[in-house]
Design a protein around this motif. Sequence first.
Motif, PDB file in Angstrom:
ATOM      1  N   THR A 241       3.773   6.158   4.993  1.00  0.00           N
ATOM      2  CA  THR A 241       2.429   6.645   4.798  1.00  0.00           C
ATOM      3  C   THR A 241       1.861   5.475   3.887  1.00  0.00           C
ATOM      4  O   THR A 241       2.275   4.931   3.019  1.00  0.00           O
ATOM      5  CB  THR A 241       2.355   7.830   4.166  1.00  0.00           C
ATOM      6  OG1 THR A 241       3.063   7.999   3.229  1.00  0.00           O
ATOM      7  CG2 THR A 241       2.595   9.084   5.266  1.00  0.00           C
ATOM      8  N   PHE A 242       0.658   5.293   3.768  1.00  0.00           N
ATOM      9  CA  PHE A 242      -0.010   4.398   2.903  1.00  0.00           C
ATOM     10  C   PHE A 242      -1.591   4.717   2.282  1.00  0.00           C
ATOM     11  O   PHE A 242      -2.170   5.369   3.204  1.00  0.00           O
ATOM     12  CB  PHE A 242       0.218   3.044   3.234  1.00  0.00           C
ATOM     13  CG  PHE A 242      -0.919   2.476   4.100  1.00  0.00           C
ATOM     14  CD1 PHE A 242      -1.749   1.826   3.912  1.00  0.00           C
ATOM     15  CD2 PHE A 242      -0.620   2.972   5.456  1.00  0.00           C
ATOM     16  CE1 PHE A 242      -2.816   1.167   5.151  1.00  0.00           C
ATOM     17  CE2 PHE A 242      -1.211   2.337   6.595  1.00  0.00           C
ATOM     18  CZ  PHE A 242      -2.294   1.610   6.217  1.00  0.00           C
ATOM     19  N   SER A 243      -1.962   4.636   1.202  1.00  0.00           N
ATOM     20  CA  SER A 243      -3.368   4.922   0.570  1.00  0.00           C
ATOM     21  C   SER A 243      -3.524   3.913  -0.258  1.00  0.00           C
ATOM     22  O   SER A 243      -2.621   3.104  -0.757  1.00  0.00           O
ATOM     23  CB  SER A 243      -3.241   6.144   0.048  1.00  0.00           C
ATOM     24  OG  SER A 243      -2.181   6.143  -1.085  1.00  0.00           O
ATOM     25  N   HIS A 244      -4.924   3.818  -0.797  1.00  0.00           N
ATOM     26  CA  HIS A 244      -5.098   2.730  -1.890  1.00  0.00           C
ATOM     27  C   HIS A 244      -4.843   3.436  -3.223  1.00  0.00           C
ATOM     28  O   HIS A 244      -4.282   2.736  -4.152  1.00  0.00           O
ATOM     29  CB  HIS A 244      -6.618   2.384  -1.837  1.00  0.00           C
ATOM     30  CG  HIS A 244      -6.912   1.710  -2.922  1.00  0.00           C
ATOM     31  ND1 HIS A 244      -6.588   0.204  -3.240  1.00  0.00           N
ATOM     32  CD2 HIS A 244      -7.787   1.694  -3.962  1.00  0.00           C
ATOM     33  CE1 HIS A 244      -6.983  -0.246  -4.223  1.00  0.00           C
ATOM     34  NE2 HIS A 244      -7.766   0.712  -4.858  1.00  0.00           N
ATOM     35  N   PHE A 245      -5.115   4.450  -3.421  1.00  0.00           N
ATOM     36  CA  PHE A 245      -4.923   5.304  -4.545  1.00  0.00           C
ATOM     37  C   PHE A 245      -3.733   5.932  -5.175  1.00  0.00           C
ATOM     38  O   PHE A 245      -2.867   5.835  -4.115  1.00  0.00           O
ATOM     39  CB  PHE A 245      -6.042   6.499  -4.808  1.00  0.00           C
ATOM     40  CG  PHE A 245      -7.446   5.723  -4.665  1.00  0.00           C
ATOM     41  CD1 PHE A 245      -8.057   5.228  -5.977  1.00  0.00           C
ATOM     42  CD2 PHE A 245      -8.380   5.990  -3.594  1.00  0.00           C
ATOM     43  CE1 PHE A 245      -9.309   4.605  -5.922  1.00  0.00           C
ATOM     44  CE2 PHE A 245      -9.420   5.027  -3.609  1.00  0.00           C
ATOM     45  CZ  PHE A 245     -10.091   4.830  -4.875  1.00  0.00           C
ATOM     46  N   VAL A 246      -3.562   6.319  -6.099  1.00  0.00           N
ATOM     47  CA  VAL A 246      -2.148   6.670  -6.678  1.00  0.00           C
ATOM     48  C   VAL A 246      -1.909   8.091  -6.532  1.00  0.00           C
ATOM     49  O   VAL A 246      -2.702   8.997  -6.942  1.00  0.00           O
ATOM     50  CB  VAL A 246      -1.855   6.632  -8.273  1.00  0.00           C
ATOM     51  CG1 VAL A 246      -0.809   6.948  -8.663  1.00  0.00           C
ATOM     52  CG2 VAL A 246      -2.312   4.990  -8.491  1.00  0.00           C
ATOM     53  N   PRO A 247      -0.862   8.702  -5.759  1.00  0.00           N
ATOM     54  CA  PRO A 247      -0.636  10.072  -5.571  1.00  0.00           C
ATOM     55  C   PRO A 247       0.072  10.710  -6.820  1.00  0.00           C
ATOM     56  O   PRO A 247      -0.256  12.013  -6.543  1.00  0.00           O
ATOM     57  CB  PRO A 247       0.378   9.875  -4.349  1.00  0.00           C
ATOM     58  CG  PRO A 247       1.029   8.626  -4.605  1.00  0.00           C
ATOM     59  CD  PRO A 247       0.150   7.748  -5.215  1.00  0.00           C
ATOM     60  N   ALA A 288      11.512   8.162   4.202  1.00  0.00           N
ATOM     61  CA  ALA A 288      10.297   8.611   3.715  1.00  0.00           C
ATOM     62  C   ALA A 288       9.920   7.383   2.551  1.00  0.00           C
ATOM     63  O   ALA A 288      10.675   7.318   1.530  1.00  0.00           O
ATOM     64  CB  ALA A 288      10.252  10.004   3.096  1.00  0.00           C
ATOM     65  N   CYS A 289       8.772   6.807   3.143  1.00  0.00           N
ATOM     66  CA  CYS A 289       7.962   5.924   1.886  1.00  0.00           C
ATOM     67  C   CYS A 289       6.625   6.010   2.030  1.00  0.00           C
ATOM     68  O   CYS A 289       5.930   6.013   3.051  1.00  0.00           O
ATOM     69  CB  CYS A 289       8.524   4.418   2.550  1.00  0.00           C
ATOM     70  SG  CYS A 289       7.951   3.122   1.623  1.00  0.00           S
ATOM     71  N   HIS A 290       6.160   5.874   1.024  1.00  0.00           N
ATOM     72  CA  HIS A 290       4.509   5.834   0.565  1.00  0.00           C
ATOM     73  C   HIS A 290       4.282   4.485  -0.200  1.00  0.00           C
ATOM     74  O   HIS A 290       4.744   4.276  -1.106  1.00  0.00           O
ATOM     75  CB  HIS A 290       4.204   7.061  -0.077  1.00  0.00           C
ATOM     76  CG  HIS A 290       2.458   7.181  -0.104  1.00  0.00           C
ATOM     77  ND1 HIS A 290       1.532   7.394   0.913  1.00  0.00           N
ATOM     78  CD2 HIS A 290       1.829   6.760  -1.407  1.00  0.00           C
ATOM     79  CE1 HIS A 290       0.574   7.342   0.495  1.00  0.00           C
ATOM     80  NE2 HIS A 290       0.447   6.863  -0.732  1.00  0.00           N
ATOM     81  N   VAL A 291       3.167   3.811   0.702  1.00  0.00           N
ATOM     82  CA  VAL A 291       2.818   2.412  -0.271  1.00  0.00           C
ATOM     83  C   VAL A 291       1.268   2.745  -0.757  1.00  0.00           C
ATOM     84  O   VAL A 291       0.676   3.424  -0.001  1.00  0.00           O
ATOM     85  CB  VAL A 291       2.776   1.331   0.897  1.00  0.00           C
ATOM     86  CG1 VAL A 291       2.003   0.292   0.208  1.00  0.00           C
ATOM     87  CG2 VAL A 291       4.284   1.214   1.494  1.00  0.00           C
ATOM     88  N   PHE A 292       1.079   2.511  -2.004  1.00  0.00           N
ATOM     89  CA  PHE A 292      -0.105   2.430  -2.341  1.00  0.00           C
ATOM     90  C   PHE A 292      -0.533   1.267  -3.215  1.00  0.00           C
ATOM     91  O   PHE A 292       0.289   0.240  -3.354  1.00  0.00           O
ATOM     92  CB  PHE A 292      -0.094   3.527  -3.598  1.00  0.00           C
ATOM     93  CG  PHE A 292       0.666   3.606  -4.684  1.00  0.00           C
ATOM     94  CD1 PHE A 292       0.281   3.186  -5.950  1.00  0.00           C
ATOM     95  CD2 PHE A 292       1.994   3.725  -4.679  1.00  0.00           C
ATOM     96  CE1 PHE A 292       0.948   3.004  -7.172  1.00  0.00           C
ATOM     97  CE2 PHE A 292       3.019   3.511  -5.860  1.00  0.00           C
ATOM     98  CZ  PHE A 292       2.377   3.210  -6.703  1.00  0.00           C
ATOM     99  N   GLY A 293      -1.796   1.213  -3.902  1.00  0.00           N
ATOM    100  CA  GLY A 293      -2.475   0.138  -4.752  1.00  0.00           C
ATOM    101  C   GLY A 293      -3.128   0.525  -5.924  1.00  0.00           C
ATOM    102  O   GLY A 293      -2.747   1.542  -6.558  1.00  0.00           O
TER     103      GLY A 293
END
Length: 376
Positions: A241-247, A288-293
């Motif tokens: 999964t990936f988003s711009h903001f921090v989870p 499971a991996c999440h990418v953010f920015g």
Amino acid sequence: MVATFAPFCSNFTLKLGRSNRPLILTALCKNQRSAKLKCFGVARPQILPSAFGEVDGLRVFVLSDLHTDYEENMNWIDSLSSVKYRDDVLLVAGDVAETISNFVSTMALLKDRFERVFFVPGNHDLWCRQEGDNYLDSLDKMSKLLDACRGLGVDTNPAILNGLGIIPLLSWYHESFDREVDIQDIRIPSLEMVCKDFHACKWPGDFSNEGTSLASFFDAMNEKNHIMVEKIKRTCSQIITFSHFVPRLELCPEKRMLFYPKLPKIIGSDYLENRIRSIHGSKETISACHVFGHTHFCWDHVLDGIRYVQAPLAYPIERKRRMNGGENWLPFCIYSNGRFAHKLTPCYWSDHYAANPRSPHDTQLAPWVAKFYKRK
């Protein structure tokens, strides 16, 4: 000393004395012996590129915070090999460009170099300050950016590629995301002064950067992909999964370490983390991996069974001062031929918190921060 805050969250520019020379300041880890303050920069070894070489099978690369309104960053994108990535996938975790012309140029360059490009918008992508007359508001601009993506063949919806699930997640931040103790007895500039989103974004109706209305709204937009997400959960053993903001708040240094201690109030979303958990679950796993920015801090750390990664290009001056590097290791290959890459290294802050617990109740400013604030 006049403080002028740059249009991003993790850093701000200080103009010192008559020279008016801007210096980018980022949080430093006082426990890292190899990190030392030098002209407000960081002397440290370069981050290493992925160990993956030329292999058959699907490769997925990640990149965030391209900021190609800066000529140096656009040139960096343009310099990417037109051969090396032609069979590969790139996940772009937001903040491509402020203007739509630079956005389209950037995404066209990336699509020319990669077989598939996935994108989620960041806050800079939705600014209207230079093109305000061209959009009703930031949501209208987002709609036009997504239309542009469709025209370029850039993916903005979930997909399954060779058994790997890829899920872009829309999000926005809310102030209540920050639940750690505030720094007291110093004069910290307000969010409205520091974060240009409050002025550069235009929102319809009752939406605003205050409260949770935007965070809730952006999260709800992910529901349109519910059927595909459920299919990915049923059929894919590995998901990114990936988003711009921090989870999660743990993906940002503690306030006493930050040159802007209010930073955690404008970076993340509980709605986002809840949605990530609904997809990945919370069991210990290597799939499971999440990418953010968004914060421009390189990061690679596992929390409650999910690997969280940030690989930002960031601003040219940050790379010149070797705060992130970038020229030699980005985009970062997170997945190749059925397995995830080894840890991104060195990642000073996530390395620090892998070895040391957070102590948010300690509000004594780090020495490199304290010198820039006066007590009330």
